[in-house]
Design an enzyme around this catalytic site. Structure first.
Site, short mmCIF file in Angstrom:
data_model
loop_
_atom_site.label_atom_id
_atom_site.label_comp_id
_atom_site.label_asym_id
_atom_site.label_seq_id
_atom_site.Cartn_x
_atom_site.Cartn_y
_atom_site.Cartn_z
N GLU A 457 -88.77 36.30 -80.49
CA GLU A 457 -88.62 36.97 -79.15
C GLU A 457 -90.07 37.59 -78.54
O GLU A 457 -89.93 38.43 -77.80
CB GLU A 457 -87.60 38.10 -79.22
CG GLU A 457 -86.22 37.50 -79.24
CD GLU A 457 -84.85 38.38 -79.06
OE1 GLU A 457 -85.39 39.68 -79.30
OE2 GLU A 457 -84.07 38.00 -79.08
C1 BMA Z 1 -81.51 39.95 -81.19
C2 BMA Z 1 -82.42 40.01 -82.60
C3 BMA Z 1 -82.56 41.38 -83.10
C4 BMA Z 1 -81.40 42.22 -82.66
C5 BMA Z 1 -80.55 41.65 -81.70
C6 BMA Z 1 -79.53 42.54 -81.26
O1 BMA Z 1 -82.56 39.55 -80.05
O2 BMA Z 1 -83.59 39.15 -82.58
O3 BMA Z 1 -83.93 41.60 -82.79
O4 BMA Z 1 -80.96 42.66 -83.66
O5 BMA Z 1 -81.06 40.91 -80.85
O6 BMA Z 1 -79.97 43.65 -80.47
#
Ligand code: BMA
Length: 864
Positions: A457
């Site tokens: 991300e």
């Molecule tokens: C996603 C993951 C984590 C996170 C989750 C929930 O994007 O990559 O970083 O725990 O969201 O928020």
């Protein structure tokens, strides 16, 4: 010898020379015996476990309480601000010392560790993910030796690095405040598992310790350090391979290298070795190879190869490797809708079904082989064929990948970078380059690994192309700083890591960041749904309705998710009865997403009725999560082949917590995991959303077309058969096909939508192959009857069964045994009127105890 000095008796393994007495001695000594540890400056040595962590050793010594219990996490935040030292004593015999090459090998040091052998400083380590090999010749001696490892506080060093940095870096998940550091986010400076500093599903426990095995090794002459079976071209007809051996030699010599499968010699060749490191290659071919297939496509066949080195007729060294032969490709091809994004295994496009994986504990050495076995078989039992090792955790243990190889689970492997920007000075880059090399070399023989991905991300969070885009990080920096930070980003993720994968791995693709539309400059971070992979968080973070999963579909859904609480038996392990309130301090401390409870309540209110009772709330949160995840997976699969992957967030937990997981910390399946076992079925009947009709799509992962009888029934909640239709359907291979469409007027006659369900079945020779249920209104609008459930428990071999029946529909029936971590063969299911449902389970109690304690909960009861 002082009373603190511990004598550790070594066992010497004469490695792989059973058949040849002349094979030169490789001596391998695991250092897992008696270790001690202490806080630097405290004076008092205490027993320690290696591999282990400071926290678990402090717990064993009775100095800290279990940080997973109630609010104890807060009381142990001092641990990461101290320095700790570990020591052991080991004995070496003359054979070890006479060998010319002597090494001390750490498979994992967490993290800033000074290593002393006999009081000489031999190493200062600074990366938890690297393998550290130290030359101890000249320092180690025959007889007793001491080994001491000094761990510097990762927080103290982190703060030094932060203060020396021209600016701080964004790291939203770093719970610095909880650690007493205010807004000082130090995690990005240290090559250590990011989630140790906290995440929105995990506590902040910044560990130190010798976290993976440590051993001593000595050898003379020649040693095979590693073997890689390079798969140049693999087809069903022929596999063109070569064995690439990293051969360490301490002199010029010419040896014969032989590649074998079992006793069968596949190829041999003379190799000339220089003193030091050599790469030796022996090409070979296997005709009509038994290919490695992912789950559902075929057998995950594995080969065991041996590389042996001979001096004349004497075997002088050898190495083994187990691998699977396959070709794999990430297919990104322009098409009429954008650009494809799917995996092709041995020439077959595969729809990827599975989940994202986080580390299973904060204290990693506690993740035993049996826990890995449970995790991978749970995934496989739910019809998954891919797991993504997410970039905020660790490069997993070898055993995890071995299990994935054996079960045909493909692995999407992130490098360990997530949701932050990182420094990019030369020292940092050199460190991460070596980290990447170590892990790629360690893991590249695993056929299960089908993709290396740079990070989680970051591309999306920074969103370079859009000045105010992303997560709002850029506004904290001047234009010049933004340029600097982004160039550093490109250097790490588009250059260095890409080069490591390209150089060390043959045949597995690299993807710079998940999600992204594409790495090419014009595609960079545009994040549309027509190319690349997607993390869709509109449902949950963005408050979109659950039905929005039906619309927001990309080419590959690598993340989407919905939270729930663990069940009551798991909640009991970290609470006292006085904590039994969702908003209590203890429950809130085991809910690390600031919006978590608000979101669960909001979505419950939309589709269900919110219960006041604590246990019912836990249960309903799981039923809600299962509804959301089932909606998403079915939508993704119906959109095949436009969409070719669905990995939900997140398979597992690292402690007891409210989270997006489908399986809790104790490996207990939540409602979601049961629901996804059905939604990931290789043959799925999926209902399309529609206001005034019932539309069914059949999704098949099979490589062959097949014919079935489709039976569609409309049934009242009291069991009345309202409509029935049977027809012959052809199910096309590896795609989604609409097979049924009828208007509600025809299906319902005069019956109310609120009190019927639709049941669709595929039959083959009158045998049910798959079935699906569908309701025509939201759960809160259902006219659910107050049904009585008849049930009886029976002994079934070593376990038990429970037979359940009801004259009326019972929705989302949940069975539990108080105080027990029981796995039920099915749970959170709809008990249909007049149909017997049998559940199997194991329990260490008697039938009488079960008769008296079995608890049932269902929607009509919980929803008030
Ligand atoms: C996603 C993951 C984590 C996170 C989750 C929930 O994007 O990559 O970083 O725990 O969201 O928020």
């Amino acid at each position: 010898m002082s009373k603190h000095k511990l004598i550790f008796f070594v066992f010497v393994m004469m490695f792989s020379n059973a058949c040849s007495p002349k094979e030169q001695a490789l001596i391998d000594i695991p250092l897992e015996g008696k270790w001690e540890f202490r806080q630097v400056g405290s004076g008092q040595w205490m027993p320690a476990t290696v591999p282990g962590t400071v926290h678990t050793d402090l717990m064993a010594a009775g100095i800290i309480e279990d940080p997973y219990y109630r609010l104890n996490e807060l009381d142990v935040q001092w641990v990461d601000k101290e320095d700790w030292e570990y020591r052991t004593t080991f004995q070496l015999n003359s054979s070890f010392i006479q060998n010319r090459n002597q090494q001390l090998i750490f498979n994992g040091l967490d993290t800033y560790a000074d290593v002393y052998v006999n009081d000489s400083l031999l190493l200062s380590a600074n990366n938890m993910f690297r393998t550290w090999s130290v030359d101890i010749s000249g320092v180690a001696q025959e007889g007793s030796n001491t080994l001491r490892v000094l761990f510097h506080s990762p927080i103290k060093i982190g703060l030094e690095l932060l203060h020396a940095s021209p600016y701080p870096y964004p790291a939203g998940n770093d719970q610095s405040e909880r650690g007493g550091l205010g807004n000082d986010k130090v995690s990005v400076f240290t090559r250590k598992a990011p989630y140790h500093y906290g995440w929105d599903w995990g506590p902040r426990l910044v560990t130190s310790g010798v976290w993976r095995p440590v051993s001593l090794r000595s050898w003379s002459g020649v040693h095979v350090e590693s073997v890689y079976i390079v798969q140049n071209e693999v087809t069903a007809d022929n596999a063109k391979l070569f064995a690439l051996a990293d051969v360490r030699s301490d002199r010029h010599q010419t040896l014969k290298m032989v590649v074998k499968e079992g006793k069968k010699v596949l190829a041999e060749r003379m190799i000339h070795l220089e003193p030091n490191d050599n790469l030796a290659r022996v090409p070979f071919e296997i005709s009509k190879p038994r290919l490695w297939w992912s789950r559902g496509l075929g057998e995950p066949n594995l080969y065991r190869f041996t590389v042996e080195l001979y001096e004349a007729d004497n075997k002088v060294a050898s190495g083994n490797v187990v691998t699977g032969l396959r070709s794999v490709k990430l297919v990104r091809q322009p098409d009429d809708k954008g650009e494809s994004f799917y995996f092709e295994l041995n020439g077959k496009p595969v729809f990827a079904k599975g989940a994202n994986v986080i580390p299973s504990d904060l204290f990693l050495p506690r993740v035993t082989r049996s826990r890995y076995e449970k995790m991978v078989s749970d995934a496989s039992d739910a019809n998954m064929n891919m797991l993504r090792i997410w970039g905020g955790g660790i490069y997993e243990d070898d055993y995890f990948y071995q299990l994935c190889d054996e079960k045909g689970i493909m692995v999407w492997q992130d490098f360990m970078f997530a949701c932050s920007m990182y420094p990019s000075d030369d020292e940092f880059i050199t460190n991460i380059r070596q980290e990447a090399v170590d892990n790629v070399i360690r893991l590249r023989n695993h056929p299960s690994i089908v993709l290396w991905c740079g990070n989680n991300e970051i591309d999306e969070a920074w969103k370079h192309d859009i000045p105010r885009g992303g997560w709002g990080w850029k506004k904290h920096y001047t234009d010049q700083q933004q340029e600097e930070i982004f160039n550093g980003y490109l250097k790490i993720f588009h250059d260095e890591l890409a080069k490591v994968v390209d150089h060390y791995v043959v045949g597995v693709d690299y993807w710079p960041s998940s999600p992204m539309s594409g790495p090419e400059p014009n595609e960079h971070s545009s994040q549309d749904a027509t190319s690349g992979d997607i993390h869709y968080w509109g449902v949950w973070h963005g408050l979109h309705p659950i039905e929005a999963y039906n619309k927001h579909i990309g080419r590959f859904m690598s993340e989407y998710g919905f939270q729930s609480f663990p069940d009551f038996e798991t909640v009991e392990t970290y609470t006292l009865p006085e904590d039994y309130d969702i908003e209590s301090e203890v429950m809130m401390s085991h809910q690390r997403s600031g919006i978590g409870n608000i979101r669960i309540r909001e979505y419950l209110g939309r589709d269900y009725r919110v219960p006041n009772d604590f246990e019912k709330f836990l249960y309903m949160s799981q039923v809600l999560q299962a509804r959301a995840m089932k909606t998403a997976v079915e939508a993704h699969r119906r959109a095949m082949p436009y969409c070719m992957g669905s990995l939900y967030w997140q398979l597992n937990d690292c402690w007891q917590v409210a989270s997006w997981s489908g399986i809790d910390y104790f490996h207990k399946w939540k409602a979601t995991h049961y629901a996804l076992r059905e939604a990931f079925d290789p043959l799925l009947l999926a209902f399309e959303p529609s206001e005034d009709s019932v539309k069914i799509v059949v999704v098949s992962d099979s490589q062959q077309d097949a014919s079935f009888d489709l039976v569609v029934k409309v049934v009242g909640f009291d069991g009345e058969l309202i409509f029935q239709n049977k027809k012959r359907v052809t199910v096309k291979a590896n795609t989604a096909t609409p097979i049924f469409d009828a208007s509600l007027d025809v299906l319902l006659s005069s019956h109310a939508k609120e009190s019927v369900f639709v049941k669709a079945e595929l039959l083959q020779r009158n045998h049910m192959v798959t079935q699906s249920l569908h309701y025509l209104v939201k759960p809160k609008e259902l006219a659910l009857p107050k049904g009585k459930i008849e049930w009886h428990v029976f002994v079934d071999g070593k376990g038990f069964g429970v037979s359940l029946t009801s004259k009326h529909l019972v929705k989302d029936l949940y069975i539990s045994l108080p105080g027990k971590n029981t796995h039920f063969s099915n749970n959170y299911f709809d008990l249909l009127p007049g149909e017997e449902h049998i559940i199997k389970f194991e329990c260490d109690k008697t039938k009488e105890w079960i008769d008296n304690n079995l608890k049932l909960m269902h929607l009509q009861d919980a929803m008030n």
